[in-house]
Design a protein around this motif. Structure first.
Motif, short mmCIF file in Angstrom:
data_model
loop_
_atom_site.label_atom_id
_atom_site.label_comp_id
_atom_site.label_asym_id
_atom_site.label_seq_id
_atom_site.Cartn_x
_atom_site.Cartn_y
_atom_site.Cartn_z
N THR A 42 -3.20 -3.56 -21.20
CA THR A 42 -2.47 -4.69 -21.76
C THR A 42 -2.65 -4.76 -23.27
OG1 THR A 42 -2.80 -5.92 -19.71
CG2 THR A 42 -2.14 -7.19 -21.62
N SER A 43 -3.88 -4.54 -23.73
CA SER A 43 -4.15 -4.55 -25.17
C SER A 43 -3.38 -3.44 -25.88
CB SER A 43 -5.65 -4.38 -25.43
OG SER A 43 -6.38 -5.42 -24.84
N ALA A 44 -3.32 -2.25 -25.25
CA ALA A 44 -2.60 -1.12 -25.85
C ALA A 44 -1.11 -1.42 -25.95
CB ALA A 44 -2.85 0.14 -25.03
N PHE A 45 -0.52 -1.98 -24.88
CA PHE A 45 0.91 -2.31 -24.91
C PHE A 45 1.21 -3.40 -25.94
CE2 PHE A 45 1.25 -0.46 -20.51
CZ PHE A 45 2.17 0.51 -20.85
N ASP A 46 0.33 -4.40 -26.03
CA ASP A 46 0.53 -5.47 -27.02
C ASP A 46 0.49 -4.92 -28.43
OD1 ASP A 46 0.78 -7.32 -25.02
OD2 ASP A 46 -1.29 -8.04 -25.14
N GLU A 47 -0.45 -4.00 -28.69
CA GLU A 47 -0.55 -3.42 -30.04
C GLU A 47 0.66 -2.54 -30.34
OE1 GLU A 47 -3.66 -0.90 -32.84
OE2 GLU A 47 -4.20 -1.40 -30.78
N ALA A 48 1.09 -1.76 -29.36
CA ALA A 48 2.28 -0.91 -29.57
C ALA A 48 3.52 -1.77 -29.83
CB ALA A 48 2.50 -0.01 -28.37
N LEU A 101 -17.52 -3.71 -7.64
CA LEU A 101 -17.48 -2.60 -8.60
C LEU A 101 -16.04 -2.16 -8.88
CD1 LEU A 101 -19.40 -0.71 -10.17
CD2 LEU A 101 -19.26 0.86 -8.25
N VAL A 102 -15.23 -2.02 -7.81
CA VAL A 102 -13.83 -1.61 -7.98
C VAL A 102 -13.05 -2.68 -8.74
CG1 VAL A 102 -11.69 -1.12 -6.75
CG2 VAL A 102 -13.82 -0.08 -5.98
N ASN A 103 -13.28 -3.96 -8.38
CA ASN A 103 -12.59 -5.05 -9.09
C ASN A 103 -12.93 -5.06 -10.57
OD1 ASN A 103 -11.26 -6.02 -6.86
ND2 ASN A 103 -12.82 -7.52 -6.34
N SER A 104 -14.19 -4.84 -10.89
CA SER A 104 -14.61 -4.83 -12.30
C SER A 104 -13.94 -3.70 -13.06
CB SER A 104 -16.13 -4.68 -12.36
OG SER A 104 -16.57 -4.52 -13.69
N ARG A 105 -13.91 -2.50 -12.45
CA ARG A 105 -13.28 -1.34 -13.11
C ARG A 105 -11.77 -1.56 -13.29
NH1 ARG A 105 -17.88 -0.67 -13.90
NH2 ARG A 105 -19.16 1.18 -13.56
N MET A 106 -11.12 -2.13 -12.24
CA MET A 106 -9.68 -2.38 -12.32
C MET A 106 -9.35 -3.40 -13.41
SD MET A 106 -7.94 -0.50 -10.23
CE MET A 106 -6.41 -1.37 -10.01
N LEU A 107 -10.15 -4.47 -13.50
CA LEU A 107 -9.92 -5.49 -14.53
C LEU A 107 -10.10 -4.89 -15.92
CD1 LEU A 107 -11.64 -8.63 -12.97
CD2 LEU A 107 -9.21 -8.33 -13.43
N SER A 108 -11.10 -4.02 -16.07
CA SER A 108 -11.33 -3.37 -17.37
C SER A 108 -10.15 -2.48 -17.75
CB SER A 108 -12.62 -2.56 -17.30
OG SER A 108 -12.85 -1.88 -18.50
N VAL A 109 -9.64 -1.70 -16.78
CA VAL A 109 -8.50 -0.82 -17.04
C VAL A 109 -7.26 -1.64 -17.40
CG1 VAL A 109 -6.89 0.79 -15.96
CG2 VAL A 109 -9.33 1.10 -15.65
N LEU A 110 -6.99 -2.71 -16.64
CA LEU A 110 -5.81 -3.55 -16.90
C LEU A 110 -5.90 -4.23 -18.26
CD1 LEU A 110 -5.25 -5.20 -13.40
CD2 LEU A 110 -3.79 -3.52 -14.53
N HIS A 111 -7.11 -4.68 -18.62
CA HIS A 111 -7.29 -5.32 -19.93
C HIS A 111 -7.00 -4.33 -21.06
CE1 HIS A 111 -8.97 -7.69 -23.17
NE2 HIS A 111 -9.76 -6.68 -23.47
N ASN A 112 -7.52 -3.10 -20.94
CA ASN A 112 -7.30 -2.10 -21.97
C ASN A 112 -5.82 -1.69 -22.07
OD1 ASN A 112 -10.01 -2.04 -22.66
ND2 ASN A 112 -10.48 -0.42 -21.21
#
Length: 202
Positions: free
Chosen positions: A126-132, A113-124
């Motif tokens: 990374t996407s935000a930094f790439d868009e910025a 559960l923690v791994n899934s939440r961490m991967l989701s946060v990191l993905h979001n």
């Protein structure tokens, strides 16, 4: 590895539509022990007791794999635990399953559960930094600025063509920018005057 895959069946679910209207705390273990249920291990002590037509209270006197009803929130939620019994007072929990509105799922362990939440946060993130980063622009005479793209659906086609032509041309620096750079250069020359190199004559 095969054992790990068998224990972590988070991507599947199971249900039997005929049982759902009549599920209750007395028959939920029987529902869970259906042959088509992929979560049920038929080598467990529950199956042996069922075949010998003994009372389920005999589970506490046996050793090995067993399933127990852990929690009930009738009629919507039942939690069943898979555990290994070592003695009447000592058990090791192996997995938990929840039956929600008649559908059986495996409960994820805390690590997954923690791994899934961490991967989701990191993905979001990374996407935000790439868009910025895609909006950041730099020019030696203008410095850094942000250039946000307008939606083509909101802008008329004529304006889109004009904006593309305007963007293709680099805007010249303003008088203020050139004067400001000249002032900075003059101050630097005053603070750090160029050293004259003495040339030795042969």
């Amino acid at each position: 590895m095969a054992a790990d895959l068998a224990e972590n069946q988070y991507g599947i679910s199971w249900h039997d539509s005929a049982w759902i209207p009549i599920l209750n705390p007395e028959n939920v273990l029987e529902y869970f022990s259906q042959r088509t249920n992929p979560f049920y291990d038929r080598t467990c002590n529950n199956e042996m007791i069922k075949m010998q037509r003994l009372d389920m209270s005999q589970l506490a006197m046996m050793q090995g794999l067993e399933y127990i009803l852990l929690h009930v929130q009738h009629p919507i939620l039942f939690i069943i635990r898979k555990q290994h019994r070592h003695s009447p007072n000592q058990v090791t929990a192996l997995a938990d399953y929840y039956i929600l509105a008649g559908v059986v799922y495996q409960c994820p362990d805390l690590g997954s559960l923690v791994n899934s939440r961490m991967l989701s946060v990191l993905h979001n993130l990374t996407s935000a930094f790439d868009e910025a980063f895609s909006y950041a622009r730099y020019h030696p005479s203008k410095g850094y600025w942000w250039e946000f793209k307008e939606s083509e659906s909101k802008v008329p086609q004529d304006n889109v063509k004009k904006s593309k032509k305007e963007k293709s041309k680099t805007a010249p620096s303003s008088l203020f920018q050139r004067q400001h750079v000249d002032l900075l250069l003059e101050e630097l020359i005053k603070k750090f005057p160029p050293q004259r190199v003495k040339v030795k004559r042969l």
